[in-house]
Write an enzyme that holds these catalytic residues in place. Structure first.
Site, PDB file in Angstrom:
ATOM      1  N   HIS A   1       0.833  -1.211   0.000  1.00 37.08           N
ATOM      2  CA  HIS A   1       0.000   0.000   0.000  1.00 37.08           C
ATOM      3  C   HIS A   1       0.867   1.260   0.000  1.00 37.08           C
ATOM      4  O   HIS A   1       0.988   1.938  -1.012  1.00 37.08           O
ATOM      5  CB  HIS A   1      -0.914  -0.037   1.222  1.00 37.08           C
ATOM      6  CG  HIS A   1      -1.953   1.043   1.260  1.00 37.08           C
ATOM      7  ND1 HIS A   1      -2.197   1.904   0.207  1.00 37.08           N
ATOM      8  CD2 HIS A   1      -2.830   1.408   2.233  1.00 37.08           C
ATOM      9  CE1 HIS A   1      -3.173   2.742   0.530  1.00 37.08           C
ATOM     10  NE2 HIS A   1      -3.568   2.457   1.760  1.00 37.08           N
TER      11      HIS A   1
ATOM     12  N   HIS B   1      -0.466   1.120 -12.447  1.00 37.89           N
ATOM     13  CA  HIS B   1      -1.212   1.328 -11.202  1.00 37.89           C
ATOM     14  C   HIS B   1      -2.386   0.371 -11.177  1.00 37.89           C
ATOM     15  O   HIS B   1      -2.988   0.076 -12.216  1.00 37.89           O
ATOM     16  CB  HIS B   1      -1.712   2.780 -11.125  1.00 37.89           C
ATOM     17  CG  HIS B   1      -2.209   3.183  -9.775  1.00 37.89           C
ATOM     18  ND1 HIS B   1      -3.472   2.888  -9.337  1.00 37.89           N
ATOM     19  CD2 HIS B   1      -1.599   3.853  -8.757  1.00 37.89           C
ATOM     20  CE1 HIS B   1      -3.629   3.375  -8.108  1.00 37.89           C
ATOM     21  NE2 HIS B   1      -2.513   3.957  -7.737  1.00 37.89           N
TER      22      HIS B   1
ATOM     23  N   ASP C   1       4.130   7.364  -7.511  1.00 39.55           N
ATOM     24  CA  ASP C   1       5.175   6.874  -6.603  1.00 39.55           C
ATOM     25  C   ASP C   1       6.560   6.998  -7.233  1.00 39.55           C
ATOM     26  O   ASP C   1       7.543   7.238  -6.528  1.00 39.55           O
ATOM     27  CB  ASP C   1       4.907   5.416  -6.236  1.00 39.55           C
ATOM     28  CG  ASP C   1       3.584   5.241  -5.507  1.00 39.55           C
ATOM     29  OD1 ASP C   1       3.396   5.918  -4.479  1.00 39.55           O
ATOM     30  OD2 ASP C   1       2.741   4.465  -5.972  1.00 39.55           O
TER      31      ASP C   1
END
Length: 434
Positions: free
Chosen positions: A266, A307, A366
């Site tokens: 996560h 993603h 990210d």
């Protein structure tokens, strides 16, 4: 509006179950399966990928089109025109603040940034080698001991006061987690500084030397917080809601969310990006790792690309890419090293190579946030702490939305596959008696 119904027929039997269908303002309509249990069935959905556990007005995601809306506002517009604290207000209250509301909210956050002096002593119980997330989840949960007199969750004023307190104190606690680990004195927040600027001051300032925070770096930090402020019903947000459904106090609910976020699947993705760049180690090895990523027989995969939700370009990554360039330009010499050169070439390959384009493996938020945080001088162990700091208003908005109306304690069902009923062996009873 005509009421719509779905019909469930099991094994072709003539008797069926009628289930209401509800229309959403955006996204798929939903079938209400709450009445299904009366027929002797319930649904099976591991990971809850096809189940809406609640209705919400806060955030909308369309993964196939790369859309993320906070209260209806596109994330790109908020990133360009808004600020983190204004976005916090939007998430909590449903509308953007007017000038007076904005000033009052920002001042209220500013004057709640300090933590009780006993919290300083709390940190003394942690080894210097503690992971920052282990400290954060503990001290956030402990806040309920300091504010128990304003924890009536049925009181809207108490709920909003808690929301403002925890948003204000999260960067202070996050910086304290870092300072404790490196053995430096805690830096008090400064009321003259903005939210992100104050965080960087508490992270990198010392009593010996108070560094001026670059406006470019402060803005980048603010955007990282803003872009992570909410993301619909992800694992940590769902955890906050599930904990909150028991009537637990909001500090413990946020601590539960932080614990869920700590999982590498996560909140640890941007940390994994830096680990990947370190593993590649040299520009000369990039082609080797690209080939491994393309090899269907090799389990290796590049981190920071693609993603689970977005099957198009992550809208947050579009914003973050521009900020990444600004930050690398601002830090100058510090950015001119192997790590950033590897990252830039990987980015170029992902945007130009047909393999990545066809599979929509674009660099995600990210990928860029990890590079930015590294350039800011923030260690990888702090990345998830910063994620938690940014996500706090989203968690609080979802918690508040749930407890503001009628709600039921969460109680998922299961598909039982264990033994059928059986009797305790008579031989064991006899042996025990003798």
């Amino acid at each position: 509006m005509t009421e719509r119904k779905a019909q469930l027929i099991v094994d072709g039997k003539p008797e069926s179950v009628e289930l209401p269908v509800y229309e959403s303002s955006l996204g798929p309509d939903v079938v209400d399966v709450r009445g299904l249990i009366s027929s002797g069935y319930f649904t099976y959905d591991p990971g809850f990928m096809s189940t809406a556990a609640c209705d919400s007005d806060i955030t909308f995601i369309n993964g196939s089109e790369g859309v993320l809306l906070y209260r209806g506002y596109p994330i790109e517009q908020l990133a360009e025109h808004s600020s983190y604290l204004e976005t916090c207000y939007l998430l909590l209250h449903g509308e953007l603040p007017d000038a007076g509301e904005k000033l009052e909210f920002e001042n209220n956050i500013r004057y709640h940034t300090m933590v009780d002096q006993q919290i300083h002593q709390f940190f003394n119980g942690f080894p210097r080698t503690s992971h920052p997330m282990s400290m954060l989840v503990s001290v956030v949960g402990a806040l309920s001991a300091f504010y128990h007199h304003t924890l009536d969750i049925s009181d809207p004023e108490h709920r909003m006061l808690v929301a403002r307190r925890i948003i204000a104190k999260m960067p202070t606690l996050a910086a304290m987690c870092y300072k404790h680990g490196v053995g430096q004195p805690f830096m008090y927040p400064r009321n003259s500084l903005g939210f992100a600027e104050n965080f960087l001051h508490m992270m990198f300032g010392t009593p010996c030397e108070e560094k001026e925070v670059s406006p470019v770096l402060a803005r980048a930090m603010d955007l990282i917080f803003l872009l992570h402020a909410d993301h619909e019903q992800n694992a940590s947000t769902s955890t906050v809601r599930l904990a909150g459904s028991t009537g637990a106090n909001p500090f413990s609910c946020i601590a539960a969310g932080i614990a869920a976020l700590w999982g590498p699947a996560h909140g640890g993705a941007n940390e994994a990006v830096l680990d990947m760049l370190d593993e590649i180690g040299s520009e000369s090895r990039i082609d080797e790792f690209i080939a491994r990523a393309k090899d269907p027989n090799d389990p290796y995969r590049l981190m920071g690309f693609g993603h689970r939700v977005y099957k198009n370009f992550d809208p947050r990554a579009t914003v973050m890419r521009e900020v990444c360039n600004e930050v690398l330009e601002e830090v100058g010499e510090a950015a001119d090293n192997t790590l950033f050169r590897i990252a830039r070439r990987l980015e170029r390959i992902a945007l130009e190579d047909d393999y990545f384009i066809q599979r929509k493996l674009y660099p995600n938020v990210d990928f860029y946030s990890g590079i930015i945080l590294k350039a800011l001088g923030i260690p990888t162990s702090m990345f998830t702490v910063i994620f938690a700091t940014g996500r706090t208003p989203g968690w609080m908005a979802h918690w508040n939305e749930m407890v503001s109306g009628p709600y039921r304690i969460g109680r998922p069902r299961q598909l039982y596959r264990g033994p059928a009923k059986r009797d305790y062996p008579a031989a064991r009873i006899t042996a025990k008696a003798s």
